[in-house]
Write a protein that holds these residues in place. Structure first.
Motif, PDB file in Angstrom:
ATOM      1  N   LEU A 375      55.457  -5.913  37.370  1.00 42.18           N
ATOM      2  CA  LEU A 375      56.798  -6.335  36.976  1.00 42.18           C
ATOM      3  C   LEU A 375      57.192  -5.712  35.638  1.00 42.18           C
ATOM      4  O   LEU A 375      58.336  -5.280  35.461  1.00 42.18           O
ATOM      5  CB  LEU A 375      56.847  -7.867  36.884  1.00 42.18           C
ATOM      6  CG  LEU A 375      58.246  -8.498  36.864  1.00 42.18           C
ATOM      7  CD1 LEU A 375      58.971  -8.201  38.167  1.00 42.18           C
ATOM      8  CD2 LEU A 375      58.151  -9.994  36.660  1.00 42.18           C
ATOM      9  N   TYR A 376      56.258  -5.640  34.704  1.00 39.01           N
ATOM     10  CA  TYR A 376      56.530  -5.035  33.395  1.00 39.01           C
ATOM     11  C   TYR A 376      56.860  -3.552  33.550  1.00 39.01           C
ATOM     12  O   TYR A 376      57.835  -3.058  32.962  1.00 39.01           O
ATOM     13  CB  TYR A 376      55.329  -5.221  32.478  1.00 39.01           C
ATOM     14  CG  TYR A 376      55.474  -4.517  31.150  1.00 39.01           C
ATOM     15  CD1 TYR A 376      56.271  -5.057  30.145  1.00 39.01           C
ATOM     16  CD2 TYR A 376      54.818  -3.316  30.905  1.00 39.01           C
ATOM     17  CE1 TYR A 376      56.409  -4.404  28.925  1.00 39.01           C
ATOM     18  CE2 TYR A 376      54.951  -2.665  29.700  1.00 39.01           C
ATOM     19  CZ  TYR A 376      55.746  -3.208  28.704  1.00 39.01           C
ATOM     20  OH  TYR A 376      55.896  -2.555  27.513  1.00 39.01           O
ATOM     21  N   THR A 377      56.065  -2.843  34.358  1.00 39.69           N
ATOM     22  CA  THR A 377      56.316  -1.418  34.555  1.00 39.69           C
ATOM     23  C   THR A 377      57.647  -1.197  35.262  1.00 39.69           C
ATOM     24  O   THR A 377      58.382  -0.256  34.943  1.00 39.69           O
ATOM     25  CB  THR A 377      55.182  -0.784  35.376  1.00 39.69           C
ATOM     26  OG1 THR A 377      53.933  -1.124  34.794  1.00 39.69           O
ATOM     27  CG2 THR A 377      55.317   0.734  35.397  1.00 39.69           C
ATOM     28  N   THR A 378      57.964  -2.070  36.215  1.00 38.79           N
ATOM     29  CA  THR A 378      59.263  -1.984  36.893  1.00 38.79           C
ATOM     30  C   THR A 378      60.401  -2.114  35.891  1.00 38.79           C
ATOM     31  O   THR A 378      61.376  -1.358  35.928  1.00 38.79           O
ATOM     32  CB  THR A 378      59.379  -3.087  37.956  1.00 38.79           C
ATOM     33  OG1 THR A 378      58.330  -2.945  38.913  1.00 38.79           O
ATOM     34  CG2 THR A 378      60.727  -3.007  38.666  1.00 38.79           C
ATOM     35  N   ALA A 379      60.287  -3.080  34.988  1.00 40.60           N
ATOM     36  CA  ALA A 379      61.323  -3.282  33.976  1.00 40.60           C
ATOM     37  C   ALA A 379      61.458  -2.045  33.088  1.00 40.60           C
ATOM     38  O   ALA A 379      62.580  -1.594  32.788  1.00 40.60           O
ATOM     39  CB  ALA A 379      60.992  -4.511  33.129  1.00 40.60           C
ATOM     40  N   ILE A 380      60.336  -1.469  32.665  1.00 44.58           N
ATOM     41  CA  ILE A 380      60.356  -0.264  31.826  1.00 44.58           C
ATOM     42  C   ILE A 380      61.069   0.872  32.542  1.00 44.58           C
ATOM     43  O   ILE A 380      61.935   1.565  31.980  1.00 44.58           O
ATOM     44  CB  ILE A 380      58.923   0.165  31.463  1.00 44.58           C
ATOM     45  CG1 ILE A 380      58.300  -0.828  30.482  1.00 44.58           C
ATOM     46  CG2 ILE A 380      58.906   1.577  30.879  1.00 44.58           C
ATOM     47  CD1 ILE A 380      58.900  -0.806  29.109  1.00 44.58           C
ATOM     48  N   VAL A 381      60.712   1.088  33.808  1.00 47.45           N
ATOM     49  CA  VAL A 381      61.249   2.221  34.561  1.00 47.45           C
ATOM     50  C   VAL A 381      62.744   2.042  34.834  1.00 47.45           C
ATOM     51  O   VAL A 381      63.538   2.981  34.656  1.00 47.45           O
ATOM     52  CB  VAL A 381      60.469   2.389  35.884  1.00 47.45           C
ATOM     53  CG1 VAL A 381      61.198   3.355  36.816  1.00 47.45           C
ATOM     54  CG2 VAL A 381      59.067   2.896  35.602  1.00 47.45           C
ATOM     55  N   VAL A 382      63.154   0.856  35.259  1.00 44.19           N
ATOM     56  CA  VAL A 382      64.566   0.647  35.607  1.00 44.19           C
ATOM     57  C   VAL A 382      65.441   0.682  34.356  1.00 44.19           C
ATOM     58  O   VAL A 382      66.514   1.315  34.355  1.00 44.19           O
ATOM     59  CB  VAL A 382      64.743  -0.674  36.376  1.00 44.19           C
ATOM     60  CG1 VAL A 382      66.230  -0.949  36.633  1.00 44.19           C
ATOM     61  CG2 VAL A 382      63.997  -0.621  37.701  1.00 44.19           C
ATOM     62  N   VAL A 383      65.020   0.029  33.294  1.00 46.03           N
ATOM     63  CA  VAL A 383      65.798   0.078  32.045  1.00 46.03           C
ATOM     64  C   VAL A 383      65.826   1.508  31.507  1.00 46.03           C
ATOM     65  O   VAL A 383      66.874   2.005  31.066  1.00 46.03           O
ATOM     66  CB  VAL A 383      65.205  -0.880  30.994  1.00 46.03           C
ATOM     67  CG1 VAL A 383      65.875  -0.661  29.637  1.00 46.03           C
ATOM     68  CG2 VAL A 383      65.398  -2.323  31.435  1.00 46.03           C
ATOM     69  N   GLY A 384      64.671   2.178  31.543  1.00 53.03           N
ATOM     70  CA  GLY A 384      64.639   3.570  31.099  1.00 53.03           C
ATOM     71  C   GLY A 384      65.558   4.451  31.917  1.00 53.03           C
ATOM     72  O   GLY A 384      66.243   5.336  31.374  1.00 53.03           O
ATOM     73  N   SER A 385      65.612   4.208  33.220  1.00 53.09           N
ATOM     74  CA  SER A 385      66.494   4.984  34.080  1.00 53.09           C
ATOM     75  C   SER A 385      67.958   4.723  33.751  1.00 53.09           C
ATOM     76  O   SER A 385      68.781   5.646  33.765  1.00 53.09           O
ATOM     77  CB  SER A 385      66.214   4.655  35.549  1.00 53.09           C
ATOM     78  OG  SER A 385      67.070   5.377  36.400  1.00 53.09           O
ATOM     79  N   MET A 386      68.287   3.472  33.457  1.00 51.91           N
ATOM     80  CA  MET A 386      69.675   3.140  33.115  1.00 51.91           C
ATOM     81  C   MET A 386      70.113   3.871  31.849  1.00 51.91           C
ATOM     82  O   MET A 386      71.286   4.221  31.697  1.00 51.91           O
ATOM     83  CB  MET A 386      69.826   1.624  32.946  1.00 51.91           C
ATOM     84  CG  MET A 386      69.603   0.839  34.227  1.00 51.91           C
ATOM     85  SD  MET A 386      69.656  -0.961  34.003  1.00 51.91           S
ATOM     86  CE  MET A 386      71.424  -1.223  33.836  1.00 51.91           C
TER      87      MET A 386
END
Length: 413
Positions: A375-386
């Motif tokens: 979940l933490y990595t998902t948050a990093i990747v999606v926010v980073g992508s945004m």
């Protein structure tokens, strides 16, 4: 939990009213919905944490993914590959598997203690692309039309292709069978995958052919067809899960089969018209906005969970950059695309709904530590992508366009 649900519905309702105005202010739906979700999540963090890891939440996420995967499989315009068969097939059949493989090797090396199945779950969560958080890129005239076209088609299929791998890895990780080895685990998971393929293929073909014949005979209305396109993925999901197959994989297969049977082999335009897909599109948009709200709320949990790990953050950055760029460049060697086009395709790969849903499903299914890691990595990747594929990409592309116009730097040279 009722206040949280009401907040989500109110946020979606507000967007339906003022969304176009916010879009003109460069405030896309994913950003707004995630921001509202973050605020609500901060206010109701304890209650959200208690309800997020439940069977009900898992089933809702799976149903939403089934609906969106079916929509993705049916919405590509201009045929199944939209006139770019060579490049799209290379991206799906070479670049995507290569990205998964390279990312898995990196994840397993950096996070070896989590086990190969959890590493594979993590990889499947962060690799699929989705242009929802960066839809402006598809309208940006500084990006060549061919690049935008290819990226849009690719993002419609790659999450459906990754889904079976994700399901396999999650099942192994959830059951703690990693010691049996990938080969034995694959053989154990194969029946469920075959059931999903069979159920999705049969229901999609039957439904698509029935709709085509009914419209030809004048028995069906467009309103009825629109409703049918919503019911097909839901029925497919329920039937597949009843027979121990994976529901959202079956829904994606049903979408491909439905489109194939609906348009027929001799159709002039091998695509479904908006008059038929309108209700499915609207429901998909509603579900997607709701998921962006949930993602914002999940960010509130991640911020206070104390799960920061620099290795996960670094892996997230790599997933957004070189772990996609290098496989894409390799896959497109020898094609008619230029190096500039290949580089753009490799770098412009936003992450969105598929990553969010996969991350939530993994959080729900895995042990606490592994679930929080995903979940933490998902948050990093999606926010980073945004950030990377939103404001940052727009600034870079705007500078590129200004330099290319008369009087710009490129024109002077």
């Amino acid at each position: 939990m009722i206040p949280f649900v009401v907040g989500a519905l109110a946020a979606v309702l507000l967007w339906t009213i003022v969304g176009p105005r916010l879009e003109r202010l460069r405030l896309p739906a994913p950003l707004v919905m995630a921001a509202v979700g973050l605020v609500v999540g901060l206010l109701a963090r304890d209650e959200l944490a208690a309800h997020l890891d439940t069977v009900g939440a898992e089933k809702v996420a799976e149903l939403i993914l089934a609906l969106l995967l079916f929509a993705d499989a049916t919405e590509v315009r201009g045929g199944f590959f939209a006139g770019e068969r060579g490049i799209v097939l290379r991206l799906l059949l070479i670049a995507l598997p290569l990205s998964l493989l390279v990312a898995f090797v990196v994840a397993d090396g950096m996070l070896g203690e989590v086990g190969w199945a959890v590493a594979l779950v993590l990889v499947c969560t962060v690799i699929p692309t989705d242009f929802a958080p960066a839809a402006a890129l598809l309208r940006n005239r500084s990006v060549p039309f061919r690049v935008r076209h290819v990226l849009n088609v690719e993002s419609g299929y790659n999450d459906g292709i990754v889904s079976p791998v994700f399901v396999f890895a999650l099942a192994v990780a959830e059951q703690g069978d990693e010691d049996t080895g990938p080969y034995v685990a694959f053989l154990e998971a194969l029946p469920g995958a075959l059931i999903a393929l069979a159920v999705g293929g049969v229901i999609g073909l039957v439904a698509g052919y029935a709709v085509r014949r009914a419209l030809h005979a004048g028995w069906a209305s467009l309103q009825g067809v629109r409703i049918a396109m919503v019911l097909v993925p839901l029925i497919t999901y329920l039937v597949a899960t009843q027979f121990d197959g994976n529901g959202f994989v079956a829904a994606f297969v049903a979408g491909v089969a439905y489109k194939l049977a609906r348009v027929g082999t001799g159709a002039r335009h091998r695509e479904l018209q908006h008059a038929e897909t309108g209700t499915l599109d609207d429901l998909g948009l509603l579900a997607a906005n709701a998921m962006w709200f949930v993602f914002g709320a999940v960010l509130a949990l991640v911020m206070f969970a104390g799960v920061f790990d620099w290795r996960l953050a670094l892996f997230g950055v790599l997933a957004l950059t070189v772990l996609r760029l290098v496989p894409v460049l390799v896959a497109l060697l020898g094609t008619s695309s230029s190096w500039a086009e290949r580089t753009m395709i490799g770098l412009l790969g936003p992450r969105g709904i598929a990553s969010i849903v996969f991350g939530l499903l993994a959080f729900n299914a895995l042990d606490d530590d592994d679930g929080w890691d995903v979940l933490y990595t998902t948050a990093i990747v999606v926010v980073g992508s945004m950030i990377i594929h939103g404001p940052l990409a727009s600034l870079v592309l705007r500078g590129r366009l200004a330099a290319a116009e008369p009087g710009g730097e490129e024109a002077r040279h």
